[in-house]
Design a protein around this motif. Structure first.
Motif, PDB file in Angstrom:
ATOM      1  N   ASP A  91      48.446  83.531  38.819  1.00 47.43           N
ATOM      2  CA  ASP A  91      49.211  82.696  39.755  1.00 47.43           C
ATOM      3  C   ASP A  91      49.107  83.261  41.170  1.00 47.43           C
ATOM      4  OD1 ASP A  91      50.047  81.031  37.700  1.00 47.43           O
ATOM      5  OD2 ASP A  91      51.755  82.325  37.234  1.00 47.43           O
ATOM      6  N   LEU A 148      46.456  74.911  53.053  1.00 45.72           N
ATOM      7  CA  LEU A 148      47.671  74.745  52.255  1.00 45.72           C
ATOM      8  C   LEU A 148      48.785  75.564  52.898  1.00 45.72           C
ATOM      9  CD1 LEU A 148      46.591  74.941  48.474  1.00 45.72           C
ATOM     10  CD2 LEU A 148      47.509  72.956  49.685  1.00 45.72           C
ATOM     11  N   TYR A 178      44.215  72.612  44.577  1.00 44.27           N
ATOM     12  CA  TYR A 178      45.222  73.642  44.301  1.00 44.27           C
ATOM     13  C   TYR A 178      46.584  73.297  44.904  1.00 44.27           C
ATOM     14  CZ  TYR A 178      41.500  76.536  42.436  1.00 44.27           C
ATOM     15  OH  TYR A 178      40.461  77.016  41.669  1.00 44.27           O
ATOM     16  N   ARG A 179      46.780  72.046  45.291  1.00 46.80           N
ATOM     17  CA  ARG A 179      48.069  71.616  45.821  1.00 46.80           C
ATOM     18  C   ARG A 179      49.166  71.870  44.791  1.00 46.80           C
ATOM     19  NH1 ARG A 179      48.110  65.667  47.985  1.00 46.80           N
ATOM     20  NH2 ARG A 179      46.960  65.453  46.030  1.00 46.80           N
ATOM     21  N   GLY A 180      50.244  72.527  45.233  1.00 39.21           N
ATOM     22  CA  GLY A 180      51.362  72.821  44.343  1.00 39.21           C
ATOM     23  C   GLY A 180      51.146  74.033  43.453  1.00 39.21           C
ATOM     24  N   ARG A 181      49.926  74.576  43.423  1.00 37.38           N
ATOM     25  CA  ARG A 181      49.627  75.740  42.576  1.00 37.38           C
ATOM     26  C   ARG A 181      49.482  77.010  43.408  1.00 37.38           C
ATOM     27  NH1 ARG A 181      44.326  73.935  39.674  1.00 37.38           N
ATOM     28  NH2 ARG A 181      44.466  76.072  38.886  1.00 37.38           N
ATOM     29  N   VAL A 182      49.038  76.863  44.645  1.00 42.49           N
ATOM     30  CA  VAL A 182      48.872  77.996  45.554  1.00 42.49           C
ATOM     31  C   VAL A 182      49.696  77.693  46.805  1.00 42.49           C
ATOM     32  CG1 VAL A 182      47.249  79.297  46.981  1.00 42.49           C
ATOM     33  CG2 VAL A 182      46.565  78.538  44.698  1.00 42.49           C
ATOM     34  N   ARG A 183      50.507  78.661  47.236  1.00 41.67           N
ATOM     35  CA  ARG A 183      51.386  78.403  48.378  1.00 41.67           C
ATOM     36  C   ARG A 183      50.602  78.318  49.685  1.00 41.67           C
ATOM     37  NH1 ARG A 183      56.569  82.112  49.130  1.00 41.67           N
ATOM     38  NH2 ARG A 183      57.137  80.859  47.306  1.00 41.67           N
ATOM     39  N   GLU A 200      52.917  76.155  52.183  1.00 44.85           N
ATOM     40  CA  GLU A 200      53.990  75.871  51.224  1.00 44.85           C
ATOM     41  C   GLU A 200      53.517  74.920  50.125  1.00 44.85           C
ATOM     42  OE1 GLU A 200      56.812  77.488  51.169  1.00 44.85           O
ATOM     43  OE2 GLU A 200      56.196  78.607  52.962  1.00 44.85           O
ATOM     44  N   GLY A 201      52.247  75.078  49.741  1.00 51.65           N
ATOM     45  CA  GLY A 201      51.691  74.309  48.636  1.00 51.65           C
ATOM     46  C   GLY A 201      51.265  72.899  48.993  1.00 51.65           C
ATOM     47  N   ARG A 202      51.362  72.520  50.275  1.00 47.75           N
ATOM     48  CA  ARG A 202      51.010  71.162  50.690  1.00 47.75           C
ATOM     49  C   ARG A 202      49.830  71.179  51.654  1.00 47.75           C
ATOM     50  NH1 ARG A 202      56.591  71.355  51.241  1.00 47.75           N
ATOM     51  NH2 ARG A 202      56.359  71.613  53.499  1.00 47.75           N
ATOM     52  N   GLU A 256      49.459  83.464  45.070  1.00 46.66           N
ATOM     53  CA  GLU A 256      50.344  82.923  46.082  1.00 46.66           C
ATOM     54  C   GLU A 256      49.587  82.561  47.347  1.00 46.66           C
ATOM     55  OE1 GLU A 256      53.459  85.669  46.837  1.00 46.66           O
ATOM     56  OE2 GLU A 256      54.587  85.125  45.049  1.00 46.66           O
TER      57      GLU A 256
END
Length: 355
Positions: free
Chosen positions: A147, A188, A230-235, A190-192, A149
């Motif tokens: 996971d 990306l 990787y949206r939502g998976r990596v900050r 904050e995951g967006r 970050e």
């Protein structure tokens, strides 16, 4: 296989050279608007399988006629040809790869997915150094740490002996480089997925001698479609280009003055595209036929409970050509920017891939 390479510049010529190293490739056609201007390393090869052809890629009928007699095409033309070449290749049932660089164009190429599957061909955009090799390194780093970050990638093709004022030399299409400098970068946060201005958020990055301190800054296209994958998976995920210090301080005012714009301006009664004029003016000064280049690369994918660290991946580099590297995953690679087109030929297997 009968292979077609479009563009006989630094990258296309390297792709043709790689393909000629493969015994299963029966013919390589290298097409260009000026096919007589081959680099010395291809002229010396004297391989009967190499055929040159003149092509004006803006002429769709001429392009389609050339495509018909081949099994696959490696597109090393400027980035704005990527979609029309991919569309023509799919329509004619050819596998297609390109060196990419413009994420919006890649998104447009992905609309060819259904047609590519129906024809049982592959379209593989963004097969260069960045985007391309760095995507593989980043994905492997994420896989190894679990996971992740934050994923940060720094890459630069640089002269070994920089000369002012830009301390840069042409190692691939200058049109592509300037597109990176003028196109917002997808990252990306904050995951967006978000867009940030090219040539922004400059920071210093240290490399081993003799390179030393480089400056890193956002440029367009570097990580292709990874922000969506990787949206939502990596900050945090971002790509920055590396140059010798002071490069941005020169290039940003040039851009802001409109010298890289694509809208024509009237110059004494003649419409002139500023970027075309800029390229025509600086190209002779940035072309160094005898100049040696290098690739500086750093990639990091720290996990949630791990301190930041780099990912060293010499196994992904042909012949293990690291001149120097340290335990933090920093590498200085002699400038072999050309896509290993012969390796890509093994991957043409019936679907559309990006990022």
């Amino acid at each position: 296989m009968r292979m077609l390479v479009l563009g006989a510049g630094l990258q296309g010529s390297a792709c043709a050279f790689d393909l000629l190293r493969r015994p299963e490739v029966e013919r390589v056609t290298l097409a260009d608007l000026h096919p007589q201007h081959l680099p010395a390393f291809l002229k010396k090869k004297k391989d009967k399988r190499l055929i040159t052809a003149r092509l004006d890629a803006k002429r769709g009928q001429e392009l389609r006629k050339l495509l018909r007699d081949h099994d696959a095409v490696m597109n090393a033309l400027p980035y704005y040809f990527n979609y029309p070449v991919a569309k023509a290749a799919v329509a004619l049932g050819l596998h297609c790869a390109d060196l990419g660089g413009n994420t919006e164009i890649v998104q447009k190429q992905k609309t060819l997915h259904a047609a590519a599957r129906k024809k049982k061909v592959s379209v593989i955009p963004d097969c260069g150094l960045a985007p391309g090799m760095v995507n593989i390194i980043a994905a492997e780093g994420i896989r190894r740490v679990g996971d992740a970050e934050s994923v940060k990638i720094f890459v630069g093709g640089l002269p070994q002996k920089p000369e002012p004022p830009l301390n840069y030399q042409i190692v691939y299409s200058l049109e592509g480089a300037l597109d990176y400098y003028t196109t917002p970068s997808w990252v990306l946060r904050e995951g967006r997925p978000e867009r940030v201005d090219a040539l922004s958020e400059v920071e210093a990055v240290e490399f081993p001698a003799p390179v030393g301190t480089l400056e890193a800054f956002h440029t367009g296209g570097g990580i292709s479609t990874m922000p969506w994958a990787y949206r939502g998976r990596v900050r945090t995920m971002e790509y920055k280009t590396l140059r010798y210090p002071g490069h941005v301080a020169i290039m940003r005012p040039i851009r802001e003055l409109g010298l890289l714009a694509l809208d024509p301006v009237d110059v004494k009664g003649t419409d002139v595209v500023p970027r075309d004029a800029f390229i025509a003016t600086v190209s002779p000064r940035l072309t160094k036929p005898d100049g040696h280049d290098l690739v500086a690369l750093r990639g990091g994918s720290p996990g949630p409970q791990r301190p930041p660290r780099g990912l060293a991946a010499p196994g992904l580099l042909r012949r293990g050509d690291w001149n120097q590297r340290d335990d933090a995953g920093d590498g200085i690679l002699p400038g072999d920017h050309g896509c290993d087109a012969s390796g890509r030929a093994d991957q043409l297997s019936g679907s559309l891939h990006a990022g």
